[in-house]
Write a protein that holds these residues in place. Structure first.
Motif, PDB file in Angstrom:
ATOM      1  N   SER A  59       0.807  -1.229   0.000  1.00 45.04           N
ATOM      2  CA  SER A  59       0.000   0.000   0.000  1.00 45.04           C
ATOM      3  C   SER A  59       0.834   1.271   0.000  1.00 45.04           C
ATOM      4  O   SER A  59       0.297   2.353  -0.177  1.00 45.04           O
ATOM      5  CB  SER A  59      -0.913   0.016   1.225  1.00 45.04           C
ATOM      6  N   ASN A  85       0.682  -3.040   9.240  1.00 51.37           N
ATOM      7  CA  ASN A  85      -0.016  -2.138   8.336  1.00 51.37           C
ATOM      8  C   ASN A  85      -1.463  -2.125   8.803  1.00 51.37           C
ATOM      9  O   ASN A  85      -2.197  -3.098   8.606  1.00 51.37           O
ATOM     10  CB  ASN A  85       0.093  -2.626   6.886  1.00 51.37           C
ATOM     11  N   GLU A 136      -4.001  -0.314   7.780  1.00 55.42           N
ATOM     12  CA  GLU A 136      -4.995  -0.192   6.714  1.00 55.42           C
ATOM     13  C   GLU A 136      -5.352  -1.542   6.094  1.00 55.42           C
ATOM     14  O   GLU A 136      -6.522  -1.857   5.887  1.00 55.42           O
ATOM     15  CB  GLU A 136      -4.453   0.752   5.636  1.00 55.42           C
ATOM     16  N   LEU A 137      -4.337  -2.352   5.797  1.00 53.25           N
ATOM     17  CA  LEU A 137      -4.577  -3.651   5.164  1.00 53.25           C
ATOM     18  C   LEU A 137      -4.754  -4.775   6.172  1.00 53.25           C
ATOM     19  O   LEU A 137      -5.206  -5.863   5.812  1.00 53.25           O
ATOM     20  CB  LEU A 137      -3.423  -4.004   4.216  1.00 53.25           C
ATOM     21  N   ASN A 195      -8.186  -7.374  10.672  1.00 56.33           N
ATOM     22  CA  ASN A 195      -8.668  -7.550   9.304  1.00 56.33           C
ATOM     23  C   ASN A 195      -9.745  -8.634   9.246  1.00 56.33           C
ATOM     24  O   ASN A 195     -10.711  -8.508   8.520  1.00 56.33           O
ATOM     25  CB  ASN A 195      -7.501  -7.896   8.375  1.00 56.33           C
TER      26      ASN A 195
END
Length: 116
Positions: free
Chosen positions: A66, A81, A83-84, A108
């Protein structure tokens, strides 16, 4: 292994001084490094504690997928990470930034359950 290569290089350089060009700077550095460092046996190598991650690297490292900044998690010794939702392992102080080496975080998985 490297010391064996340096030893062969040293013997080759000593035997060919008059017939070939002088050794390169790389060859000289290799020779100097092999002669100045004492060889360590396996017991000495295993006694050293694992190298710690230098957190100053966080200023430069980004997720290869990303391109976003990463967060260091000391309890798991990983770069996260957010975001992911993936975590990259740190082995002997070196981050393994290969995406296939990353694991999915629980965060996630929770997002996937909420979406379905």
């Amino acid at each position: 292994m490297l010391s064996g290569v340096c030893a062969r290089l040293a013997s080759a350089l000593r035997g060919t001084r008059g017939t070939r060009a002088p050794p390169s700077a790389v060859a000289l550095r290799c020779l100097h490094a092999s002669s100045s460092r004492p060889s360590a046996d396996k017991s000495e190598r295993t006694e050293k504690p694992p190298r710690a991650f230098d957190q100053a690297l966080l200023e430069f490292l980004v997720c290869p997928l990303s391109k976003k900044p990463l967060r260091y998690e000391a309890s798991t010794n990983e770069l996260i990470n957010e975001e992911l939702g993936i975590a990259y392992p740190i082995i002997d102080g070196i981050p393994d930034m290969i995406p296939q080496a990353a694991r999915m975080t629980h965060q996630n998985k929770k997002q996937e359950v909420e979406q379905h």
